[in-house]
Design an enzyme around this catalytic site. Sequence first.
Site, mmCIF file in Angstrom:
data_model
loop_
_atom_site.group_PDB
_atom_site.id
_atom_site.type_symbol
_atom_site.label_atom_id
_atom_site.label_comp_id
_atom_site.label_asym_id
_atom_site.label_seq_id
_atom_site.Cartn_x
_atom_site.Cartn_y
_atom_site.Cartn_z
ATOM 1 N N CYS A 30 0.835 -1.215 0.000
ATOM 2 C CA CYS A 30 0.000 0.000 0.000
ATOM 3 C C CYS A 30 0.867 1.261 0.000
ATOM 4 O O CYS A 30 1.535 1.557 0.991
ATOM 5 C CB CYS A 30 -0.921 -0.050 1.223
ATOM 6 S SG CYS A 30 -1.782 1.480 1.582
ATOM 7 N N CYS A 33 0.030 3.807 2.702
ATOM 8 C CA CYS A 33 0.461 3.269 4.001
ATOM 9 C C CYS A 33 1.944 3.544 4.218
ATOM 10 O O CYS A 33 2.352 3.945 5.310
ATOM 11 C CB CYS A 33 0.213 1.759 4.071
ATOM 12 S SG CYS A 33 -1.504 1.253 3.931
#
Length: 124
Positions: A30, A33
């Site tokens: 991600c 993230c």
Amino acid sequence: MATRALDQQTFAEAIQENDTVIVDFWAEWCGPCKRFAPVFDKVSEQHPDVVFGKIDTEEQRALAGGLGIQSIPTLMAFRGGYLVYREAGAMSAPQFEQLVDAVKGLDIEKLKEQASSATGSDES
């Protein structure tokens, strides 16, 4: 207190045993993230009185699924054992710092009162 990896057992323990807990649900693949991780880590260093946990949604699929995590990163904040914040998306450092301060500033006794009145404790 730096961040710590949480799993099903340590997640529940952290919420039950600590006053304020902030949890970041993330995954290695991600991009947002990865960009948010340094912010989360930096703010965690500034608040040793708060538990900052990270849950890898790939390794902890059952936990993430059980909590209904559908987008990452997702942040959850707990105060006195109560979920007080849940939102998907990364934040800037000032936004995250503001969130942490707001969660720490919540009145636990007021939360308990609101929770007990919401569960229908007003018997007729």
